[in-house]
Design an enzyme around this catalytic site. Structure first.
Site, short mmCIF file in Angstrom:
data_model
loop_
_atom_site.label_atom_id
_atom_site.label_comp_id
_atom_site.label_asym_id
_atom_site.label_seq_id
_atom_site.Cartn_x
_atom_site.Cartn_y
_atom_site.Cartn_z
N GLU A 1 -12.39 -4.62 -3.86
CA GLU A 1 -12.97 -3.28 -3.66
C GLU A 1 -12.29 -2.21 -4.52
OE1 GLU A 1 -12.16 -5.36 -0.95
OE2 GLU A 1 -14.25 -5.99 -0.89
N ASN A 2 -11.10 -2.51 -5.05
CA ASN A 2 -10.36 -1.50 -5.83
C ASN A 2 -11.01 -1.17 -7.18
OD1 ASN A 2 -7.10 -2.62 -4.61
ND2 ASN A 2 -8.29 -0.85 -3.93
N TRP A 3 -11.99 -1.97 -7.62
CA TRP A 3 -12.71 -1.65 -8.87
C TRP A 3 -13.43 -0.31 -8.75
CZ3 TRP A 3 -11.33 -4.50 -12.84
CH2 TRP A 3 -10.99 -5.83 -12.66
N ARG B 1 -0.01 7.83 -2.64
CA ARG B 1 0.56 8.91 -1.82
C ARG B 1 2.03 9.15 -2.17
NH1 ARG B 1 -0.89 6.27 3.51
NH2 ARG B 1 -1.45 4.59 2.09
N TRP B 2 2.73 8.10 -2.52
CA TRP B 2 4.16 8.24 -2.91
C TRP B 2 4.26 9.17 -4.12
CZ3 TRP B 2 7.26 7.29 -7.13
CH2 TRP B 2 8.64 7.19 -6.90
N ARG C 1 2.12 -4.80 6.21
CA ARG C 1 1.40 -3.76 5.46
C ARG C 1 2.27 -2.51 5.42
NH1 ARG C 1 -4.77 -2.19 4.78
NH2 ARG C 1 -4.46 -0.45 3.35
N ASP D 1 0.82 -1.21 0.00
CA ASP D 1 0.00 0.00 0.00
C ASP D 1 0.86 1.26 0.00
OD1 ASP D 1 -2.41 1.38 0.00
OD2 ASP D 1 -2.52 1.47 2.19
N GLY D 2 0.32 2.34 -0.60
CA GLY D 2 0.98 3.65 -0.52
C GLY D 2 1.50 4.19 -1.84
N ARG E 1 -1.17 9.52 -9.59
CA ARG E 1 -1.16 8.25 -8.87
C ARG E 1 -0.63 7.10 -9.72
NH1 ARG E 1 -4.16 7.62 -4.38
NH2 ARG E 1 -4.60 5.49 -5.01
#
Ligand code: IPE
Ligand code: IPE
Ligand code: MG
Length: 229
Positions: free
Chosen positions: A62-64, A19-20, A176, A15-16, A28
């Site tokens: 859920e990322n859809w 934001r990176w 994580r 994850d991240g 993104r």
């Protein structure tokens, strides 16, 4: 890294990326690209230090719900990753398995996944599970329905034996990155007794040294599994 015990099966919630990129004033998608390039070095290092199986959370069920442009880019990067994997499969001894629902994936992505899985099916040195369109709740529901369809008893063990990651055993350690303290629907059933490691490091910056830190932390944990030690 100190000479401590090495987890056999490690799950990573990568994850991240977004934001990176945003921290650098970029889109993104750029974070996803750099994040996908980071997968190889972490996988190589994990296997080098003796981790047998890795399960990487690449895309959740859920990322859809993210913007189409971002989803399309993630699917493109995943396809590229699998294509690159194929070209190395014979020398790396890694068995690749994609865990998660297939129905929502495009035909060309399914084709390259099938090729990876088929070409690597006789490899036994390491297991690399890529969680794509994966949700822990959905996995349990799918397994229970399969057992019922086959007329088999639904028990703690029969569910365990039919989970997508059964060949790797339960994850000893779940990492994580990205500073959130939650599982976001990752390996819910098999993670019942996993050691959890959270780091603020964003996925594109998570390198060999950061992985060593997580493994060191695991080595110092006392796993009791409900018993008194
Ligand atoms: C992880 O990075 C990759 C996926 C979830 C596909 P994010 O895209 O969630 O990055 P953040 O959490 O927004 O920074
Ligand atoms: C979890 O990250 C999924 C992956 C890393 C693939 P998310 O960024 O989707 O999780 P939430 O939304 O912060 O819980
Ligand atoms: Mg995120």
């Amino acid at each position: 890294m100190s000479d401590l015990k090495i987890p056999s099966h490690v799950g990573i919630i990568m994850d991240g990326n977004g934001r990176w990129a945003e921290k650098r004033g970029k889109k993104r998608s750029y974070g996803h690209r750099v994040g996908s390039e980071n997968v190889e070095r972490v996988v190589e290092h994990a296997f080098k230090v003796g981790v047998k199986s890795l399960t990487l959370y690449a895309f959740s069920s859920e990322n859809w719900a993210r913007p189409k442009e971002e989803v399309d880019e993630l699917m493109r990067l995943l396809k590229n990753y699998f294509k690159k994997f194929i070209s190395k499969v014979l020398k790396n001894g890694v068995r690749l398995k994609v865990v998660g629902g297939r129905a929502e994936l495009s035909d060309d992505l399914i084709k390259v996944i099938d090729e990876c899985e088929d070409m690597s099916k006789d490899n036994t040195e390491h297991y690399l599970n890529i969680a794509l369109n994966y949700g822990g709740r959905q996995e349990v529901v799918a397994v229970v329905n399969k057992l019922i369809g086959e007329g088999k008893a639904v028990t703690v063990d029969s569910i365990s034996e039919n989970l997508y990651t059964a060949a790797s055993g339960e994850p000893d350690l779940i990492i994580r990155t990205g500073g959130e303290y939650r599982l976001s629907n990752f390996l819910l059933y098999q993670g019942a007794y996993s050691e959890l490691y959270f780091t603020d490091v964003l996925w594109p910056d998570f390198d060999e040294i950061e992985l060593d830190k997580a493994i060191d932390s695991f080595g110092k944990r006392k796993r009791r599994f409900g018993k008194v030690l």
